[in-house]
Motif scaffolding. Sequence first.
Motif, short mmCIF file in Angstrom:
data_model
loop_
_atom_site.label_atom_id
_atom_site.label_comp_id
_atom_site.label_asym_id
_atom_site.label_seq_id
_atom_site.Cartn_x
_atom_site.Cartn_y
_atom_site.Cartn_z
N UNK A 58 3.90 21.94 3.60
CA UNK A 58 4.07 22.37 2.26
C UNK A 58 3.17 21.73 1.37
N UNK A 59 2.29 22.59 0.57
CA UNK A 59 1.19 22.09 -0.32
C UNK A 59 1.44 22.05 -1.65
N UNK A 60 2.55 22.39 -2.04
CA UNK A 60 2.90 22.79 -3.48
C UNK A 60 3.97 22.46 -3.89
N UNK A 61 4.66 22.44 -4.89
CA UNK A 61 6.13 22.32 -5.45
C UNK A 61 6.31 20.80 -5.82
N UNK A 62 5.21 20.16 -5.81
CA UNK A 62 5.39 18.60 -6.07
C UNK A 62 5.32 17.65 -4.82
N UNK A 63 4.95 18.41 -3.89
CA UNK A 63 5.06 17.58 -2.66
C UNK A 63 3.46 17.22 -2.41
N UNK A 64 2.44 17.87 -3.31
CA UNK A 64 1.26 17.61 -3.09
C UNK A 64 0.72 16.23 -3.37
N UNK A 75 0.90 -1.25 0.01
CA UNK A 75 0.05 -0.01 0.15
C UNK A 75 1.00 1.27 0.10
N UNK A 76 0.55 2.26 -0.81
CA UNK A 76 1.13 3.51 -0.69
C UNK A 76 0.51 4.18 0.28
N UNK A 77 1.17 5.14 1.08
CA UNK A 77 0.96 6.12 2.02
C UNK A 77 1.22 7.39 1.45
N UNK A 78 0.18 8.38 1.21
CA UNK A 78 0.37 9.68 0.82
C UNK A 78 1.02 10.43 2.00
N UNK A 79 1.88 11.76 1.84
CA UNK A 79 2.53 12.23 2.76
C UNK A 79 2.34 13.80 2.98
N UNK A 80 1.98 14.36 4.13
CA UNK A 80 1.99 15.71 4.50
C UNK A 80 3.14 16.17 4.82
N UNK A 81 3.99 16.98 3.86
CA UNK A 81 5.42 17.29 4.03
C UNK A 81 5.43 18.52 4.96
N UNK A 82 6.21 18.69 5.74
CA UNK A 82 6.40 19.97 6.57
C UNK A 82 7.86 20.18 6.51
N UNK A 83 8.00 21.66 6.29
CA UNK A 83 9.23 22.11 6.20
C UNK A 83 9.39 23.57 6.89
N UNK A 113 5.08 14.17 7.54
CA UNK A 113 6.38 13.78 7.17
C UNK A 113 7.07 15.15 7.89
N UNK A 114 7.93 15.08 8.67
CA UNK A 114 8.78 16.29 9.39
C UNK A 114 10.20 16.29 9.08
N UNK A 115 10.56 16.64 7.72
CA UNK A 115 12.03 16.23 7.21
C UNK A 115 12.88 17.37 7.73
N UNK A 116 12.31 18.42 8.39
CA UNK A 116 13.17 19.70 8.49
C UNK A 116 13.62 19.71 10.15
N UNK A 117 14.77 19.78 10.36
CA UNK A 117 15.44 19.97 11.67
C UNK A 117 15.97 21.35 11.58
#
Length: 251
Positions: A120-126, A107-115, A165-169
Motif C-alpha cells: 500500500x503506497x497511499x492513504x497515509x501509509x506512505x 531512531x524512527x523506522x519507516x514502514x512498507x505497509x502490505x495489505x 509491515x505485513x499487518x494483514x492475515x
Amino acid sequence: MKPKITALAITLNEEENVKQYVESLSFADEIIFVDSNSTDKTVDIAKSLGVTVIQRDFDDFSNQRNFAISQAKNDWIVFFDLDEIVTPKLENEIISATSSESDYVAYYAKRNFHFMGKHIKYGGWQSDKAIRVFNKNHCQYNGNLVHEAVAANGKVGLLKERVNHFSYKSLDNYNNKLNLYSKLQAETLYLKNKKPNAYHFFIRPKYRFVWQYFYRLGILDGKEGFVLAYVHAFSVFKRYLQLWMMYRKLE
C-alpha cells in the motif's frame, strides 16, 4: 564497537510469524517476548528458537511494552512487532546507527505497509513511521492505552531503510485488531470524561474515509485502498459506539 542489542516484542497468537521474525532479528544479542497468554504454538516455537518468553496478562499496550523494556539486559533496544520484518539492509543500518558516537537516543523506522497481498503506497501509509530503535535509558512508551509511542528524552534520528509491515492475515483478523484499538481508544476517552454526540457518529467516520481515500490518495491503491479506508472509517464509528455503551453500562 557494536553495542549489545536486545530485541523485544509483545505477542498473542503469532505462531505463523515467529520463525521469520526471529530469523530477521538474529543480529540481536537477546530476544524477549512478553506474551499475553497465547493459546496457539507461539510460546513453544519461540522457546525452541532460543527466545526468552515471559507471560504477562494484557492490560494495555504501553504497560506491556514498558514491562518488556524493564526485562532487557542491554541499553539498546529494537522493538518491532511480529508482523514487521527487518531486511538485511535495515539490519546493517541499525548496527551502524547504534555503534556510532552520535548523540541520538532513538531512531524512527519507516514502514512498507502490505495489505491483502499488496504494498500500500497511499492513504497515509506512505509516510508511516515509528520509533523502533532506542536507548532504554532515555526512552519509554508514553502511557497511551493504544497507538502508544516512544517518548524520547533526546535527539531522534530517521533510518533510511524501511521495515516490511505485513499487518494483514485475514479480514476478520484485521477487523479484530481494529476492534481492540477502538475499545482501548473508547476507554481513553471515557477516562477523560469525553461524551459522544451526533458529530462523532455521523461526521467523524465520514471524515476519516474522505481523508484516507481521497485526500491521502488511497483511491490510487485500488480496491485494497477502498477496503482500508472503509474498515478504518467504521472503526472510528465503533470507537464512539463503545464509548456510548460505556456511559450506559452496556456490554
